[in-house]
Scaffold this active site. Structure first.
Site, PDB file in Angstrom:
ATOM      1  N   THR A 195       0.858  -1.187   0.000  1.00 19.05           N
ATOM      2  CA  THR A 195       0.000   0.000   0.000  1.00 19.05           C
ATOM      3  C   THR A 195       0.892   1.235   0.000  1.00 19.05           C
ATOM      4  O   THR A 195       1.606   1.479   0.970  1.00 19.05           O
ATOM      5  CB  THR A 195      -0.905   0.016   1.251  1.00 19.05           C
ATOM      6  OG1 THR A 195      -1.693  -1.168   1.253  1.00 19.05           O
ATOM      7  CG2 THR A 195      -1.813   1.235   1.239  1.00 19.05           C
ATOM      8  N   LYS A 252      -7.541   1.907  -2.739  1.00 19.52           N
ATOM      9  CA  LYS A 252      -7.060   1.429  -1.435  1.00 19.52           C
ATOM     10  C   LYS A 252      -7.088   2.561  -0.396  1.00 19.52           C
ATOM     11  O   LYS A 252      -7.392   2.346   0.786  1.00 19.52           O
ATOM     12  CB  LYS A 252      -5.643   0.865  -1.591  1.00 19.52           C
ATOM     13  CG  LYS A 252      -4.965   0.457  -0.306  1.00 19.52           C
ATOM     14  CD  LYS A 252      -5.487  -0.823   0.313  1.00 19.52           C
ATOM     15  CE  LYS A 252      -4.850  -1.071   1.670  1.00 19.52           C
ATOM     16  NZ  LYS A 252      -5.054  -2.368   2.227  1.00 19.52           N
ATOM     17  N   LYS A 295       0.868   5.053   8.340  1.00 16.07           N
ATOM     18  CA  LYS A 295       1.484   5.352   7.034  1.00 16.07           C
ATOM     19  C   LYS A 295       0.407   5.541   5.962  1.00 16.07           C
ATOM     20  O   LYS A 295       0.438   6.488   5.182  1.00 16.07           O
ATOM     21  CB  LYS A 295       2.437   4.194   6.696  1.00 16.07           C
ATOM     22  CG  LYS A 295       3.089   4.187   5.352  1.00 16.07           C
ATOM     23  CD  LYS A 295       2.459   3.256   4.331  1.00 16.07           C
ATOM     24  CE  LYS A 295       2.364   1.806   4.687  1.00 16.07           C
ATOM     25  NZ  LYS A 295       1.670   0.994   3.687  1.00 16.07           N
TER      26      LYS A 295
HETATM   27  P1  NAP Z   1       5.464  -6.704   7.374  1.00 18.67           P
HETATM   28  O1  NAP Z   1       5.009  -7.988   7.954  1.00 18.67           O
HETATM   29  O2  NAP Z   1       6.059  -5.657   8.254  1.00 18.67           O
HETATM   30  O3  NAP Z   1       6.491  -7.057   6.182  1.00 18.67           O
HETATM   31  C1  NAP Z   1       7.169  -6.045   5.485  1.00 18.67           C
HETATM   32  C2  NAP Z   1       8.060  -6.691   4.445  1.00 18.67           C
HETATM   33  O4  NAP Z   1       8.673  -5.660   3.678  1.00 18.67           O
HETATM   34  C3  NAP Z   1       9.193  -7.537   5.050  1.00 18.67           C
HETATM   35  O5  NAP Z   1       9.416  -8.646   4.207  1.00 18.67           O
HETATM   36  C4  NAP Z   1      10.371  -6.554   5.008  1.00 18.67           C
HETATM   37  O6  NAP Z   1      11.621  -7.208   4.995  1.00 18.67           O
HETATM   38  C5  NAP Z   1      10.093  -5.874   3.697  1.00 18.67           C
HETATM   39  N1  NAP Z   1      10.746  -4.553   3.562  1.00 18.67           N
HETATM   40  C6  NAP Z   1      10.464  -3.420   4.244  1.00 18.67           C
HETATM   41  N2  NAP Z   1      11.238  -2.408   3.817  1.00 18.67           N
HETATM   42  C7  NAP Z   1      12.034  -2.922   2.846  1.00 18.67           C
HETATM   43  C8  NAP Z   1      13.041  -2.377   2.022  1.00 18.67           C
HETATM   44  N3  NAP Z   1      13.410  -1.081   2.096  1.00 18.67           N
HETATM   45  N4  NAP Z   1      13.645  -3.198   1.119  1.00 18.67           N
HETATM   46  C9  NAP Z   1      13.275  -4.495   1.028  1.00 18.67           C
HETATM   47  N5  NAP Z   1      12.332  -5.069   1.786  1.00 18.67           N
HETATM   48  C10 NAP Z   1      11.714  -4.290   2.678  1.00 18.67           C
HETATM   49  O7  NAP Z   1       4.268  -5.948   6.606  1.00 18.67           O
HETATM   50  P2  NAP Z   1       2.937  -6.580   5.974  1.00 18.67           P
HETATM   51  O8  NAP Z   1       1.868  -6.587   7.007  1.00 18.67           O
HETATM   52  O9  NAP Z   1       3.268  -7.812   5.215  1.00 18.67           O
HETATM   53  O10 NAP Z   1       2.547  -5.393   4.949  1.00 18.67           O
HETATM   54  C11 NAP Z   1       3.200  -5.242   3.700  1.00 18.67           C
HETATM   55  C12 NAP Z   1       2.414  -4.233   2.840  1.00 18.67           C
HETATM   56  O11 NAP Z   1       1.052  -4.700   2.695  1.00 18.67           O
HETATM   57  C13 NAP Z   1       2.337  -2.825   3.466  1.00 18.67           C
HETATM   58  O12 NAP Z   1       2.391  -1.854   2.463  1.00 18.67           O
HETATM   59  C14 NAP Z   1       0.968  -2.851   4.146  1.00 18.67           C
HETATM   60  O13 NAP Z   1       0.439  -1.538   4.291  1.00 18.67           O
HETATM   61  C15 NAP Z   1       0.161  -3.701   3.181  1.00 18.67           C
HETATM   62  N6  NAP Z   1      -1.010  -4.397   3.770  1.00 18.67           N
HETATM   63  C16 NAP Z   1      -0.922  -5.019   4.979  1.00 18.67           C
HETATM   64  C17 NAP Z   1      -2.061  -5.650   5.487  1.00 18.67           C
HETATM   65  C18 NAP Z   1      -2.037  -6.363   6.827  1.00 18.67           C
HETATM   66  O14 NAP Z   1      -3.124  -6.690   7.349  1.00 18.67           O
HETATM   67  N7  NAP Z   1      -0.888  -6.643   7.402  1.00 18.67           N
HETATM   68  C19 NAP Z   1      -3.246  -5.663   4.760  1.00 18.67           C
HETATM   69  C20 NAP Z   1      -3.284  -5.058   3.514  1.00 18.67           C
HETATM   70  C21 NAP Z   1      -2.153  -4.417   3.034  1.00 18.67           C
HETATM   71  P3  NAP Z   1      12.312  -7.735   6.368  1.00 18.67           P
HETATM   72  O15 NAP Z   1      11.792  -9.123   6.583  1.00 18.67           O
HETATM   73  O16 NAP Z   1      13.753  -7.686   6.095  1.00 18.67           O
HETATM   74  O17 NAP Z   1      11.883  -6.773   7.475  1.00 18.67           O
END
Ligand code: NAP
Length: 294
Positions: free
Chosen positions: A98, A173, A241
């Protein structure tokens, strides 16, 4: 190229990305994974018997479609930059993170210069939706690119809606996040009030959850927030964010979004208090203070 023979790579194996990558694997598309913290990619690659190249560029070399699911705008642009040397003309990048519509358009322009397509495909449905393959996918991009990746999106998405050109998925979104934040404001405030009134909250969730106040958030997070369980799920730092993205869109339009403003201030406070990694229902911490129930 036949859609069924597309080789997909996945970058960003967090709570959402890991689950989506598993569904792509289940549908026979996943060829390679990469994650900033390499151990996560190594473990998943071993379990699924797919490749775990050392760099995003190496992953790009072996894939027709590269999925990205990282945290925020700067992360997506950094990943695109790292992918660029390996991307083949005619390949596609699908960003499921997102981020702002403007970031989606910037990424698309950069890739177009190399003959690489871009589709923004943010998702909604939570970590549960990702695990169960029941996400809704909000898509922006050219019609041919979207049709090409539709079978891949269908591996983790129950509903796939194409809203228009690149950036339109992220715009949709942003609207979703306005609603998610507003529902959380109302449900957390209501349950804090219920505690103050010493009501039977178990009965309340069952009864109200089946009436006009019923919502996914009340059903899935009501009982856990009352039990002070805030781990897993959607981290409030991520919603904060997203609300920043909404605020930027609103100020471009000269639009007033009162609920978004209130939620942004509340989550800003929780972040400052060190709760950024907690699930968004941790908002009840603040509401309890405001209502005088905690
Ligand atoms: P998360 O569990 O915190 O995972 C984030 C991922 O991004 C990890 O694999 C992290 O790597 C990687 N990352 C972050 N910064 C990076 C960078 N600069 N370079 C390379 N890799 C990087 O987050 P998530 O919940 O999966 O969410 C991911 C996205 O989906 C976000 O944009 C969020 O807003 C969106 N989203 C989340 C949800 C939800 O319910 N969680 C629902 C819909 C949408 P590391 O393992 O090294 O930290």
């Amino acid at each position: 190229m036949d859609n069924n023979t597309l080789r997909a790579g996945f970058i960003g194996l967090g709570a959402m990305g890991q689950a989506m990558a598993r569904h792509l694997h289940g549908a026979g598309f996943l060829a390679a994974v990469w994650n900033r913290t390499a151990a996560k990619a190594g473990a998943l690659a071993q379990e699924l018997a797919v490749a775990a190249p050392e760099t995003p560029a190496q992953l790009a070399q072996s894939c027709d479609v590269v999925f990205v699911c990282v945290a925020a705008d700067a992360d997506v642009l950094a990943v695109i930059q790292a992918l660029e040397p390996g991307l083949q003309p005619g390949s596609l990048v699908v960003d499921t993170s997102t981020v702002s519509p403007a970031t989606a358009r910037t990424a698309a322009q950069r890739l177009a210069a190399r003959g690489v397509g871009f589709v923004d495909a943010p998702v909604t449905g939570g970590v549960e939706g990702a695990r169960n393959g029941t996400l809704s996918v909000l898509v922006g991009g050219g019609a041919a690119d979207v049709e090409r990746v539709r079978p891949l999106l269908a591996s983790f998405g129950q509903r796939i809606a194409h809203f228009g050109a690149v950036g339109a998925g992220q715009a949709a979104k942003a609207v979703n996040q306005v609603m998610v934040a507003g529902i959380a404001e109302a449900v957390c405030e209501g349950l804090a009030l219920a505690e103050r009134l010493e009501l039977d909250t178990d009965a309340l969730i069952d009864t109200l959850g089946n009436g006009a106040a019923g919502s996914w958030f009340l059903q899935k997070r009501g009982r856990t927030m009352l039990a002070d369980q805030f781990e897993g799920g959607f981290k409030l730092a991520l919603l904060h964010k997203d609300l920043g993205i909404v605020q930027a869109i609103a100020s471009e339009l000269g639009a007033q979004l009162a609920t978004t403003q209130a939620a942004l201030a509340d989550y800003g406070q929780l972040l400052a208090d060190g709760h950024g990694d907690e699930e968004i229902s941790a908002l009840i911490r603040l509401k309890r203070r405001q209502v005088g129930s905690g």
